[in-house]
Design a protein around this motif. Structure first.
Motif, PDB file in Angstrom:
ATOM      1  N   VAL A 139       0.860  -1.185   0.000  1.00 17.57           N
ATOM      2  CA  VAL A 139       0.000   0.000   0.000  1.00 17.57           C
ATOM      3  C   VAL A 139       0.897   1.236   0.000  1.00 17.57           C
ATOM      4  O   VAL A 139       1.859   1.316   0.757  1.00 17.57           O
ATOM      5  N   ILE A 140       0.560   2.170  -0.865  1.00 14.29           N
ATOM      6  CA  ILE A 140       1.330   3.413  -0.965  1.00 14.29           C
ATOM      7  C   ILE A 140       0.464   4.575  -0.506  1.00 14.29           C
ATOM      8  O   ILE A 140      -0.660   4.737  -0.970  1.00 14.29           O
ATOM      9  N   SER A 141       0.994   5.371   0.411  1.00 13.64           N
ATOM     10  CA  SER A 141       0.324   6.620   0.786  1.00 13.64           C
ATOM     11  C   SER A 141       1.250   7.750   0.332  1.00 13.64           C
ATOM     12  O   SER A 141       2.336   7.934   0.871  1.00 13.64           O
ATOM     13  N   ALA A 142       0.812   8.443  -0.701  1.00  9.35           N
ATOM     14  CA  ALA A 142       1.624   9.510  -1.296  1.00  9.35           C
ATOM     15  C   ALA A 142       0.967  10.860  -1.051  1.00  9.35           C
ATOM     16  O   ALA A 142      -0.215  11.035  -1.323  1.00  9.35           O
ATOM     17  N   VAL A 143       1.738  11.799  -0.536  1.00 13.84           N
ATOM     18  CA  VAL A 143       1.212  13.139  -0.269  1.00 13.84           C
ATOM     19  C   VAL A 143       1.215  14.003  -1.528  1.00 13.84           C
ATOM     20  O   VAL A 143       0.513  14.998  -1.603  1.00 13.84           O
ATOM     21  N   ASP A 144       2.039  13.623  -2.501  1.00  8.50           N
ATOM     22  CA  ASP A 144       2.106  14.317  -3.785  1.00  8.50           C
ATOM     23  C   ASP A 144       2.669  13.347  -4.813  1.00  8.50           C
ATOM     24  O   ASP A 144       2.810  12.167  -4.529  1.00  8.50           O
ATOM     25  N   LYS A 145       3.014  13.851  -5.991  1.00  5.25           N
ATOM     26  CA  LYS A 145       3.511  12.963  -7.036  1.00  5.25           C
ATOM     27  C   LYS A 145       5.027  12.828  -7.038  1.00  5.25           C
ATOM     28  O   LYS A 145       5.574  12.126  -7.866  1.00  5.25           O
ATOM     29  N   LYS A 146       5.717  13.480  -6.104  1.00  2.00           N
ATOM     30  CA  LYS A 146       7.174  13.496  -6.153  1.00  2.00           C
ATOM     31  C   LYS A 146       7.874  12.847  -4.969  1.00  2.00           C
ATOM     32  O   LYS A 146       8.844  12.133  -5.154  1.00  2.00           O
ATOM     33  N   LYS A 147       7.419  13.103  -3.753  1.00  2.00           N
ATOM     34  CA  LYS A 147       8.177  12.702  -2.559  1.00  2.00           C
ATOM     35  C   LYS A 147       8.509  11.218  -2.508  1.00  2.00           C
ATOM     36  O   LYS A 147       9.570  10.834  -2.057  1.00  2.00           O
ATOM     37  N   HIS A 148       7.604  10.374  -2.948  1.00  2.00           N
ATOM     38  CA  HIS A 148       7.793   8.932  -2.846  1.00  2.00           C
ATOM     39  C   HIS A 148       8.426   8.322  -4.090  1.00  2.00           C
ATOM     40  O   HIS A 148       8.668   7.120  -4.140  1.00  2.00           O
ATOM     41  N   MET A 149       8.726   9.144  -5.092  1.00  2.00           N
ATOM     42  CA  MET A 149       9.113   8.628  -6.400  1.00  2.00           C
ATOM     43  C   MET A 149      10.382   7.762  -6.367  1.00  2.00           C
ATOM     44  O   MET A 149      10.428   6.714  -6.995  1.00  2.00           O
ATOM     45  N   HIS A 150      11.409   8.172  -5.653  1.00  2.00           N
ATOM     46  CA  HIS A 150      12.637   7.375  -5.609  1.00  2.00           C
ATOM     47  C   HIS A 150      12.368   6.011  -4.961  1.00  2.00           C
ATOM     48  O   HIS A 150      12.789   4.972  -5.481  1.00  2.00           O
ATOM     49  N   ALA A 151      11.644   6.012  -3.861  1.00  2.00           N
ATOM     50  CA  ALA A 151      11.296   4.756  -3.196  1.00  2.00           C
ATOM     51  C   ALA A 151      10.422   3.890  -4.103  1.00  2.00           C
ATOM     52  O   ALA A 151      10.584   2.658  -4.138  1.00  2.00           O
ATOM     53  N   LEU A 152       9.517   4.514  -4.840  1.00  2.00           N
ATOM     54  CA  LEU A 152       8.665   3.762  -5.766  1.00  2.00           C
ATOM     55  C   LEU A 152       9.501   3.114  -6.865  1.00  2.00           C
ATOM     56  O   LEU A 152       9.257   1.968  -7.242  1.00  2.00           O
ATOM     57  N   MET A 153      10.505   3.821  -7.371  1.00  2.00           N
ATOM     58  CA  MET A 153      11.380   3.242  -8.384  1.00  2.00           C
ATOM     59  C   MET A 153      12.150   2.048  -7.811  1.00  2.00           C
ATOM     60  O   MET A 153      12.342   1.039  -8.488  1.00  2.00           O
ATOM     61  N   GLN A 154      12.561   2.145  -6.556  1.00  2.00           N
ATOM     62  CA  GLN A 154      13.230   1.012  -5.910  1.00  2.00           C
ATOM     63  C   GLN A 154      12.267  -0.166  -5.768  1.00  2.00           C
ATOM     64  O   GLN A 154      12.649  -1.320  -5.997  1.00  2.00           O
ATOM     65  N   LEU A 155      11.009   0.129  -5.426  1.00  2.00           N
ATOM     66  CA  LEU A 155       9.992  -0.925  -5.347  1.00  2.00           C
ATOM     67  C   LEU A 155       9.767  -1.551  -6.720  1.00  2.00           C
ATOM     68  O   LEU A 155       9.623  -2.767  -6.838  1.00  2.00           O
ATOM     69  N   MET A 156       9.753  -0.729  -7.764  1.00  2.00           N
ATOM     70  CA  MET A 156       9.561  -1.252  -9.123  1.00  2.00           C
ATOM     71  C   MET A 156      10.724  -2.177  -9.515  1.00  2.00           C
ATOM     72  O   MET A 156      10.510  -3.184 -10.192  1.00  2.00           O
TER      73      MET A 156
END
Length: 187
Positions: A139-156
């Motif tokens: 589950v991802i809780s994102a406050v905007d479209k940028k802050k979590h992006m690096h972590a999301l790329m690592q998850l990908m």
């Protein structure tokens, strides 16, 4: 600078050039700073050990999303209404991003308070679609479209590795799952 020189006297041309450059490129510099700040947030920052759960089975994909979200609700990352928003849009074809792995999420305005992630591993799997049984729900809780992006790329990157997805699916050890997440957090 020639245009400025033609219409005014300049006390310190070097300082003026630097200040004009800074002014003209201020949006780019702000973007770079935000990008660097985003890269400071790694997968293990957003997905700490206390946000990882393992269950033998769950009765439905809806319940899987609710169970996977519990650490985020309990720790004040999201409101309950965010969980229900995810359940209502979970039939989105982009939720299952790799075999056996789904990333439910909703819009920030649906009740996100801070950026974070949680992971539920369902040993028996749960059907998200007629064709797809999911064992790993992040589950991802994102406050905007940028802050979590690096972590999301690592998850990908993790999602793209069949070997490592299988390691999570086969593991019953929180430490082993956390160590694997840590490995992808250094990329």
């Amino acid at each position: 600078m020639d245009i400025i020189r033609n219409h005014t006297s300049i006390k310190d041309e070097k300082a003026l050039v630097e200040e004009l450059h800074s002014y003209v490129h201020r949006d780019e510099e702000s973007s770079i700073k935000q990008s660097v700040q985003s890269k400071d947030i790694h997968l293990d920052d957003l997905l700490p050990a206390e946000h990882i759960s393992i269950k033998e089975s769950v009765p439905s994909w809806e319940e899987a999303i609710r169970l996977a979200s519990k650490p985020l609700v309990r720790n004040g990352y999201v409101e309950s209404r965010y969980v229900e928003a995810m359940v209502h849009q979970a039939r989105d074809p982009y939720i299952v991003i790799a075999p056996h792995l789904a990333i439910p999420h909703a819009a920030p305005e649906d009740g996100v308070k801070k950026v974070g992630m949680s992971l539920l591993k369902v040993e028996e799997g749960v059907s998200f679609t007629a064709e797809e049984t999911v064992h790993i729900i992040v589950v991802i809780s994102a406050v905007d479209k940028k802050k979590h992006m690096h972590a999301l790329m690592q998850l990908m990157n993790l999602a793209g590795s069949q070997k490592d997805r299988n390691r999570i699916i086969e593991s019953n050890d929180f430490k082993e799952i956390q160590d694997l997440i840590q490995t992808y957090s250094t990329e």
